[in-house]
Design a protein around this motif. Sequence first.
Motif, PDB file in Angstrom:
ATOM      1  N   PRO A   1      10.592   6.281  -3.002  1.00 55.33           N
ATOM      2  CA  PRO A   1      11.545   7.383  -3.241  1.00 55.33           C
ATOM      3  C   PRO A   1      12.353   7.787  -2.023  1.00 55.33           C
ATOM      4  O   PRO A   1      13.397   8.431  -2.163  1.00 55.33           O
ATOM      5  N   ALA A   2      11.893   7.417  -0.825  1.00 54.66           N
ATOM      6  CA  ALA A   2      12.575   7.869   0.391  1.00 54.66           C
ATOM      7  C   ALA A   2      13.693   6.929   0.822  1.00 54.66           C
ATOM      8  O   ALA A   2      14.360   7.198   1.829  1.00 54.66           O
ATOM      9  N   VAL A   3      13.910   5.839   0.105  1.00 52.58           N
ATOM     10  CA  VAL A   3      14.957   4.894   0.502  1.00 52.58           C
ATOM     11  C   VAL A   3      15.876   4.619  -0.685  1.00 52.58           C
ATOM     12  O   VAL A   3      15.480   4.749  -1.852  1.00 52.58           O
ATOM     13  N   THR A   4      17.086   4.219  -0.377  1.00 53.55           N
ATOM     14  CA  THR A   4      18.032   3.750  -1.386  1.00 53.55           C
ATOM     15  C   THR A   4      18.146   2.245  -1.249  1.00 53.55           C
ATOM     16  O   THR A   4      18.557   1.745  -0.188  1.00 53.55           O
ATOM     17  N   LEU A   5      17.741   1.533  -2.275  1.00 59.17           N
ATOM     18  CA  LEU A   5      17.750   0.078  -2.225  1.00 59.17           C
ATOM     19  C   LEU A   5      19.167  -0.455  -2.355  1.00 59.17           C
ATOM     20  O   LEU A   5      20.031   0.129  -3.021  1.00 59.17           O
ATOM     21  N   GLY A   6      19.385  -1.610  -1.725  1.00 55.70           N
ATOM     22  CA  GLY A   6      20.675  -2.264  -1.834  1.00 55.70           C
ATOM     23  C   GLY A   6      20.887  -2.845  -3.223  1.00 55.70           C
ATOM     24  O   GLY A   6      19.932  -3.086  -3.969  1.00 55.70           O
ATOM     25  N   PRO A   7      22.146  -3.098  -3.596  1.00 56.85           N
ATOM     26  CA  PRO A   7      22.448  -3.593  -4.945  1.00 56.85           C
ATOM     27  C   PRO A   7      21.881  -4.973  -5.233  1.00 56.85           C
ATOM     28  O   PRO A   7      21.718  -5.343  -6.406  1.00 56.85           O
ATOM     29  N   ASP A   8      21.564  -5.746  -4.191  1.00 52.89           N
ATOM     30  CA  ASP A   8      21.047  -7.097  -4.412  1.00 52.89           C
ATOM     31  C   ASP A   8      19.571  -7.115  -4.803  1.00 52.89           C
ATOM     32  O   ASP A   8      19.066  -8.142  -5.278  1.00 52.89           O
ATOM     33  N   VAL A   9      18.857  -6.018  -4.591  1.00 49.01           N
ATOM     34  CA  VAL A   9      17.414  -5.990  -4.872  1.00 49.01           C
ATOM     35  C   VAL A   9      17.197  -5.946  -6.385  1.00 49.01           C
ATOM     36  O   VAL A   9      17.588  -4.991  -7.052  1.00 49.01           O
ATOM     37  N   VAL A  10      16.561  -6.984  -6.920  1.00 50.33           N
ATOM     38  CA  VAL A  10      16.304  -7.030  -8.364  1.00 50.33           C
ATOM     39  C   VAL A  10      14.872  -6.627  -8.696  1.00 50.33           C
ATOM     40  O   VAL A  10      14.547  -6.333  -9.852  1.00 50.33           O
ATOM     41  N   GLY A  11      14.000  -6.615  -7.695  1.00 50.56           N
ATOM     42  CA  GLY A  11      12.608  -6.256  -7.915  1.00 50.56           C
ATOM     43  C   GLY A  11      11.758  -6.766  -6.771  1.00 50.56           C
ATOM     44  O   GLY A  11      12.270  -7.055  -5.678  1.00 50.56           O
ATOM     45  N   ALA A  12      10.475  -6.892  -7.015  1.00 52.75           N
ATOM     46  CA  ALA A  12       9.565  -7.336  -5.955  1.00 52.75           C
ATOM     47  C   ALA A  12       8.272  -7.853  -6.567  1.00 52.75           C
ATOM     48  O   ALA A  12       7.967  -7.605  -7.734  1.00 52.75           O
ATOM     49  N   SER A  13       7.541  -8.558  -5.753  1.00 52.96           N
ATOM     50  CA  SER A  13       6.167  -8.935  -6.083  1.00 52.96           C
ATOM     51  C   SER A  13       5.250  -7.965  -5.352  1.00 52.96           C
ATOM     52  O   SER A  13       5.450  -7.682  -4.167  1.00 52.96           O
ATOM     53  N   TYR A  14       4.261  -7.423  -6.055  1.00 49.56           N
ATOM     54  CA  TYR A  14       3.361  -6.421  -5.465  1.00 49.56           C
ATOM     55  C   TYR A  14       1.917  -6.879  -5.609  1.00 49.56           C
ATOM     56  O   TYR A  14       1.463  -7.233  -6.701  1.00 49.56           O
ATOM     57  N   CYS A  15       1.199  -6.873  -4.490  1.00 48.05           N
ATOM     58  CA  CYS A  15      -0.229  -7.216  -4.499  1.00 48.05           C
ATOM     59  C   CYS A  15      -1.027  -6.038  -3.963  1.00 48.05           C
ATOM     60  O   CYS A  15      -0.799  -5.588  -2.828  1.00 48.05           O
ATOM     61  N   LYS A  16      -1.967  -5.555  -4.758  1.00 46.26           N
ATOM     62  CA  LYS A  16      -2.733  -4.366  -4.380  1.00 46.26           C
ATOM     63  C   LYS A  16      -3.694  -4.621  -3.226  1.00 46.26           C
ATOM     64  O   LYS A  16      -4.215  -3.679  -2.623  1.00 46.26           O
ATOM     65  N   LEU A  17      -3.949  -5.891  -2.900  1.00 48.42           N
ATOM     66  CA  LEU A  17      -4.902  -6.222  -1.838  1.00 48.42           C
ATOM     67  C   LEU A  17      -4.264  -6.273  -0.456  1.00 48.42           C
ATOM     68  O   LEU A  17      -4.977  -6.391   0.543  1.00 48.42           O
ATOM     69  N   ASP A  18      -2.945  -6.206  -0.378  1.00 45.09           N
ATOM     70  CA  ASP A  18      -2.260  -6.377   0.900  1.00 45.09           C
ATOM     71  C   ASP A  18      -2.284  -5.098   1.734  1.00 45.09           C
ATOM     72  O   ASP A  18      -2.321  -3.987   1.209  1.00 45.09           O
ATOM     73  N   GLY A  19      -2.229  -5.289   3.048  1.00 40.83           N
ATOM     74  CA  GLY A  19      -2.185  -4.161   3.968  1.00 40.83           C
ATOM     75  C   GLY A  19      -1.549  -4.571   5.275  1.00 40.83           C
ATOM     76  O   GLY A  19      -0.984  -5.663   5.403  1.00 40.83           O
ATOM     77  N   HIS A  20      -1.662  -3.699   6.293  1.00 38.52           N
ATOM     78  CA  HIS A  20      -1.102  -4.026   7.598  1.00 38.52           C
ATOM     79  C   HIS A  20      -1.869  -3.294   8.693  1.00 38.52           C
ATOM     80  O   HIS A  20      -2.532  -2.287   8.448  1.00 38.52           O
ATOM     81  N   VAL A  21      -1.754  -3.830   9.898  1.00 39.95           N
ATOM     82  CA  VAL A  21      -2.513  -3.336  11.039  1.00 39.95           C
ATOM     83  C   VAL A  21      -1.668  -3.480  12.292  1.00 39.95           C
ATOM     84  O   VAL A  21      -0.732  -4.295  12.333  1.00 39.95           O
ATOM     85  N   ASN A  22      -1.984  -2.706  13.312  1.00 42.02           N
ATOM     86  CA  ASN A  22      -1.369  -2.887  14.623  1.00 42.02           C
ATOM     87  C   ASN A  22      -2.116  -4.026  15.333  1.00 42.02           C
ATOM     88  O   ASN A  22      -3.268  -3.850  15.728  1.00 42.02           O
ATOM     89  N   PRO A  23      -1.502  -5.205  15.496  1.00 40.91           N
ATOM     90  CA  PRO A  23      -2.244  -6.346  16.046  1.00 40.91           C
ATOM     91  C   PRO A  23      -2.626  -6.182  17.506  1.00 40.91           C
ATOM     92  O   PRO A  23      -3.647  -6.721  17.942  1.00 40.91           O
ATOM     93  N   LEU A  24      -1.834  -5.425  18.265  1.00 50.27           N
ATOM     94  CA  LEU A  24      -2.184  -5.202  19.669  1.00 50.27           C
ATOM     95  C   LEU A  24      -3.406  -4.298  19.785  1.00 50.27           C
ATOM     96  O   LEU A  24      -4.276  -4.516  20.638  1.00 50.27           O
ATOM     97  N   GLN A  25      -3.479  -3.280  18.930  1.00 51.07           N
ATOM     98  CA  GLN A  25      -4.670  -2.429  18.916  1.00 51.07           C
ATOM     99  C   GLN A  25      -5.892  -3.239  18.482  1.00 51.07           C
ATOM    100  O   GLN A  25      -6.995  -3.062  19.025  1.00 51.07           O
TER     101      GLN A  25
END
Length: 369
Positions: free
Chosen positions: A135-159
Amino acid sequence: MDADVIIIGAGVVGAALAYGIAKTGRTVIVLDGADRDLRAARANFGLVWVQGKGTNAPAYSILTRQSSELWSDFRNDLANASSMAVDYSRPGGLVFCLSEAEYENRATINERTHNQGGQADTLMISRTDLEHMLPAVTLGPDVVGASYCKLDGHVNPLQLLAALHRAIPIMGGKVLFRNPVESIVPVPGGFSVVAAGGSPQAPRVIVAAGLNTPGLTEPLGLSVPLRSERGQILVTERFAPMLPFPGSGLRQSADGTIMIGATNENVADTGVTVSSATKLAQRAMRIIPALGSARLVRQWAGRRVLPLDKTPIYAESLNHPGLFAVACHSGVTLAAAHAAMIGPAMANGHLPEEFAPFSNGRFDVQKCA
């Protein structure tokens, strides 16, 4: 013998293996290279990623999911052991699709992974649903959708890397920095590792030295076929929270910066280029046009460690029992599995049958025929 296990390589792969081994109560020495050695962790995008991994290698897909499930406990234990922050979250992840063709291609990849025995944990998301998720972003007109995986995440690799380096000595191990290894010499009862600061000995040696691994193992008959690839990344100034989900090639870090990446270039150096920065920025702006006004504060490049088929290698020497090698390009994602499963198994002296698909023997065409 100076330790139960010597690990060559103090990047995320080697450090995670060492951390897992130290947790079992064994003594471990980790030998790091020179200050100017290339370290994939320092040019890493920081994704703990499941979707798309192992599309043509079911065992890799399974291992990736196992590591993803282990990651939360791994991070909590590591943060407690090191008394350091390790920014990690697992809200699920997105792969943005900028055309109907990209959308159909992602759907095909998801279906193929599922048909090979993978769990149905990845969904195709329409543009409308994606707008509700962001909700906090306005997507560009080219975006038709996405693939979503509930298992994905992210981390600070240096930490992550810093916490591993601090935790290993606390748990009784040693990390010897600026100690590049010259060779591995078999001796009665194990191996002597000839390094700049001496020649420690141990009954088990694990080589996790990235692109330097083949040069150390092949003289002993342990082949580890690798290639490299340059990846460039951009980082913007800090923003208020706007991307609650990490994306492949676009994520917001815990401190608010937006990371944009990454290229896949068949070149050997780690220089940055204007052409790659332009390509990365243009795609990011097609997803979120407001990024066009963002100020870039950093651009860097690193070299990926890639087995020839992009599937991890967990190799065990037949001629020199106790000598192992580990090589992969997903060291952050697999860090939890390396600590909980791979490291302890190698310290025990033998890899279980479940890891046979990751053997270096798969590259021996004559043997496999």
